[in-house]
Design a protein around this motif. Structure first.
Motif, mmCIF file in Angstrom:
data_model
loop_
_atom_site.group_PDB
_atom_site.id
_atom_site.type_symbol
_atom_site.label_atom_id
_atom_site.label_comp_id
_atom_site.label_asym_id
_atom_site.label_seq_id
_atom_site.Cartn_x
_atom_site.Cartn_y
_atom_site.Cartn_z
ATOM 1 N N GLU A 1 0.820 -1.208 0.000
ATOM 2 C CA GLU A 1 0.000 0.000 0.000
ATOM 3 C C GLU A 1 0.854 1.259 0.000
ATOM 4 O OE1 GLU A 1 -2.842 -0.097 3.155
ATOM 5 O OE2 GLU A 1 -3.806 -1.907 2.406
ATOM 6 N N ARG B 1 -5.301 -0.932 -6.783
ATOM 7 C CA ARG B 1 -5.123 0.512 -6.716
ATOM 8 C C ARG B 1 -5.787 1.236 -7.891
ATOM 9 N NH1 ARG B 1 0.766 2.892 -5.401
ATOM 10 N NH2 ARG B 1 0.414 1.519 -3.620
ATOM 11 N N THR C 1 -10.052 8.772 -4.409
ATOM 12 C CA THR C 1 -9.518 7.678 -3.595
ATOM 13 C C THR C 1 -9.079 8.202 -2.234
ATOM 14 O OG1 THR C 1 -8.822 6.479 -5.564
ATOM 15 C CG2 THR C 1 -7.753 5.880 -3.493
ATOM 16 N N GLU D 1 -1.865 -5.650 -5.807
ATOM 17 C CA GLU D 1 -1.969 -4.286 -5.289
ATOM 18 C C GLU D 1 -2.123 -3.287 -6.430
ATOM 19 O OE1 GLU D 1 -2.223 -0.863 -3.087
ATOM 20 O OE2 GLU D 1 -2.442 -2.914 -2.384
ATOM 21 N N GLU E 1 -7.343 10.031 -8.092
ATOM 22 C CA GLU E 1 -6.527 10.018 -6.873
ATOM 23 C C GLU E 1 -7.173 10.840 -5.764
ATOM 24 O OE1 GLU E 1 -2.712 11.204 -8.412
ATOM 25 O OE2 GLU E 1 -2.168 9.130 -8.876
#
Length: 186
Positions: free
Chosen positions: A5, A30, A126, A26, A123
């Protein structure tokens, strides 16, 4: 066990190049929402969006070693998803049952965002979702009801769902938004 992460995009790509399957997981986790959103934004039905999604990840897998700017993997994924979407829009033979006509598919895509703009927006979204998940449950529920529902929710309905007085919603919202801002700053 490594904590992927906290890996930068470049670190994730490098780990994937070393055939690290957990890093690949991941990387997909993501960016999966970002990749899936592209074809939906351009009007493809969900089934087609799923095909685009698969094609993008397969393309990345096939070109992973040759990727020249791993730090820009998000923008690369958006661009690849756009190209795959455009290709499917041009070559698709949709019927009325799909909800999209051939004429609609051949129309130019309006006011297109750049890959970088889409990535920045993704982004930010998120980061907000991550910060929201760190708030206490009461704040999470309140902010979701206020800002994440498609139709307007009346304060009386919110008060009923949260079992709080209607007059407390405004001040509680202000406190929750402040907590969210503080989480975002971390």
């Amino acid at each position: 066990m490594r904590n992927y992460e906290n890996f930068s995009p470049t670190q994730l790509v490098e780990a994937c190049r070393q055939q690290d399957h957990l890093a690949w997981n991941e990387l997909v986790a993501r960016y999966e929402r970002l990749v899936f959103t592209v074809p939906l934004r351009y009007g493809l039905p969900r089934a087609e969006a799923e095909d685009v999604f698969q094609a993008v990840w397969l393309t990345l897998l096939n070109h992973l070693q040759a990727l020249e700017q791993p730090e820009r993997i998000g923008a690369w994924l958006v661009t690849t998803a756009k190209r795959e979407t455009w290709s499917r829009r041009r070559g698709a033979d949709y019927d009325q049952d799909a909800g999209i006509t051939v004429e609609q598919l051949n129309e130019p895509i309006a006011a297109e965002e750049t890959s970088e703009e889409m990535l920045v927006q993704y982004e930010r979204q998120t980061a907000v979702r991550r910060a929201l998940s760190l708030l206490e449950e009461k704040c999470q529920k309140l902010l979701q009801l206020l800002y994440y529902t498609t139709e307007k929710v009346e304060y009386s309905d919110i008060a009923s769902q949260l079992n709080v007085p209607v007059g407390s919603i405004g001040p509680t919202r202000a406190r929750c938004l402040e907590k969210l801002r503080q989480e975002m700053e971390r």
